[in-house]
Design a protein around this motif. Sequence first.
Motif, PDB file in Angstrom:
ATOM      1  N   VAL A  91       0.836  -1.106   0.025  1.00 48.56           N
ATOM      2  CA  VAL A  91       0.655   0.344   0.306  1.00 48.56           C
ATOM      3  C   VAL A  91       1.069   1.197   0.122  1.00 48.56           C
ATOM      4  CG1 VAL A  91      -1.928   1.283   1.219  1.00 48.56           C
ATOM      5  CG2 VAL A  91      -2.009  -1.279   1.331  1.00 48.56           C
ATOM      6  N   GLU A  92       2.167   1.587   1.130  1.00 50.78           N
ATOM      7  CA  GLU A  92       2.969   2.199   0.515  1.00 50.78           C
ATOM      8  C   GLU A  92       3.981   2.446  -0.772  1.00 50.78           C
ATOM      9  OE1 GLU A  92       4.815   5.821   2.679  1.00 50.78           O
ATOM     10  OE2 GLU A  92       3.313   3.761   3.539  1.00 50.78           O
ATOM     11  N   ILE A  94       2.157   1.420  -3.551  1.00 50.40           N
ATOM     12  CA  ILE A  94       0.969   2.505  -4.380  1.00 50.40           C
ATOM     13  C   ILE A  94       0.960   4.190  -4.142  1.00 50.40           C
ATOM     14  CG2 ILE A  94      -1.541   2.277  -4.428  1.00 50.40           C
ATOM     15  CD1 ILE A  94      -0.907  -0.111  -5.818  1.00 50.40           C
ATOM     16  N   ARG A  95       0.665   4.489  -3.227  1.00 50.30           N
ATOM     17  CA  ARG A  95       1.124   6.171  -2.608  1.00 50.30           C
ATOM     18  C   ARG A  95       1.900   6.657  -3.102  1.00 50.30           C
ATOM     19  NH1 ARG A  95       0.519   4.852   3.108  1.00 50.30           N
ATOM     20  NH2 ARG A  95      -1.170   4.636   4.360  1.00 50.30           N
ATOM     21  N   ALA A  96       3.141   5.571  -3.282  1.00 54.67           N
ATOM     22  CA  ALA A  96       4.761   6.103  -4.215  1.00 54.67           C
ATOM     23  C   ALA A  96       4.556   6.054  -5.997  1.00 54.67           C
ATOM     24  CB  ALA A  96       5.888   5.489  -3.772  1.00 54.67           C
ATOM     25  N   ASN A 283     -12.201   7.926   2.277  1.00 55.53           N
ATOM     26  CA  ASN A 283     -11.463   8.801   2.730  1.00 55.53           C
ATOM     27  C   ASN A 283     -11.708   9.529   4.322  1.00 55.53           C
ATOM     28  OD1 ASN A 283      -9.527   8.502   0.721  1.00 55.53           O
ATOM     29  ND2 ASN A 283     -10.396  10.133  -0.116  1.00 55.53           N
ATOM     30  N   GLU A 293      -7.404   0.469   4.147  1.00 56.31           N
ATOM     31  CA  GLU A 293      -6.884   0.966   3.033  1.00 56.31           C
ATOM     32  C   GLU A 293      -6.534  -0.303   1.795  1.00 56.31           C
ATOM     33  OE1 GLU A 293      -3.668   4.432   3.288  1.00 56.31           O
ATOM     34  OE2 GLU A 293      -3.426   2.957   4.971  1.00 56.31           O
ATOM     35  N   ASP A 294      -5.694  -1.508   2.523  1.00 55.91           N
ATOM     36  CA  ASP A 294      -5.090  -1.987   1.240  1.00 55.91           C
ATOM     37  C   ASP A 294      -6.705  -2.463   0.509  1.00 55.91           C
ATOM     38  OD1 ASP A 294      -6.857  -3.802   3.115  1.00 55.91           O
ATOM     39  OD2 ASP A 294      -4.674  -5.034   3.938  1.00 55.91           O
ATOM     40  N   TYR A 297      -6.973   0.392  -2.603  1.00 61.69           N
ATOM     41  CA  TYR A 297      -6.088   0.426  -3.116  1.00 61.69           C
ATOM     42  C   TYR A 297      -6.472  -0.757  -4.363  1.00 61.69           C
ATOM     43  CZ  TYR A 297      -3.888   4.257  -1.293  1.00 61.69           C
ATOM     44  OH  TYR A 297      -3.206   5.953  -0.686  1.00 61.69           O
TER      45      TYR A 297
END
Length: 441
Positions: A91-92, A94-96, A283, A293-294, A297
Amino acid sequence: MLLIVDDDNSVRVSLKLLLKRNGYDVAVAASPAEAIAFVRTSRPDLVVMDMNYTRTTTGEEGLTLLKQIKVFHPDVPVILITAWGNIPLAVEGIRAGAFDFITKPWDNQSLLGRISTALSLSSRADTGSQSTFDRSAIIGKDPQLTTVLDTIERVAATDAPVLILGENGTGKELIAEAIHKNSRRRNGPMVKVNLGGLSQSLFESEMFGYRKGAFTGAVTDREGRFAAAEGGTIFLDEIGDLDINSQVKLLRVLQEHTYEPLGDTHTRRADVRVVCATNADLNEMLAKGTFREDLFYRINLITVTLPPLRERRDDIPMLVDHLLGKVSAAAGREKPDVTAEAIELLKRQPWRGNIRQLANIVERTMLVTPGNTLDARDFLAQGLSAHTEEIKNIGRLESTEKAEIENALTASGGNLSRAAALLGITRQTLYRRLAKYDIKI
């Protein structure tokens, strides 16, 4: 050219064989340093990369490598490989800027499908290629709506999951149907599920099916919604209403593309395209911890937001004409005309129920009104109010203006010239205002 980055030689070999058998040119890198050396001089079409390397198990090297690849080639899609227990790390990623993630051990068909989707979307963005997307079922020309249609036109031919946001009654199901009808799965089924109507106890049996004897009352085998949608599209409406435990079970299916019916030991593959919708603020739910959160995404690779009807009032005449055509055809009647005053009345309404409310009012008004012309009085008779917010504001302004004129007349002792001067208007304008508000001198 696809680039595989993994420090495990067996992973590199198996992925390379899989991809080459399916027609891809493949390059491999055994470390982040080798990957950076490759992307410095070459642009891969897609990168499949591990998140953990020999020096660390925290994923820091993987995140750093992802960010470096994005510096050299911002538009190259990256698919991450991670263990199921390390999904927060994915998930981190994906944010990146990563496109998607898969978990070990991966399913070959699922991986190939995600690679195909990523390459297809990337190709369409690069070339600006156009599809033969049929927009005829969507009524309106509002710029916000056009933006939504442009987006789903670009992604309909892929298997990318789509998340549709919007208030109740804005047409989320209609957009989902347009995605399905314009996809390569158009000849397959489209199964619609209202998740808001499913309790936690019924979720597994309804979605995955069950075998005879799986629980008390299971007297026969029953297939679930995923099996019914095989080869087609499953539309998961009101996904924001799904409880947290059911979210975990849904995530497993979306991640692995497999499931087991209750009482069955055989794993089934889910060959479906997933489209989700909700009117909830996901959100805000993420911040409160009520939506995973997973999962978020996994479902929102592509997100579109439908505007409420009050933000696309210029589409109301077209929508009314379309709705009257449908109702009159069903009723075997000639389509009635609508006066300009009636259209203006409809355009001023708040429409808190959006298009669904408009459709209800239009149908009811036509069915109970004799003759072949609908005017403002006909719509007012069905519950619409002439005192919309806009009209209320006008009324407040007029009330204030009348009081100011009366005060000016009192201060001037009834002298119209002095009163007009106090108000900053001409004597002729004052005469018109006196007549308008029926003020006697």
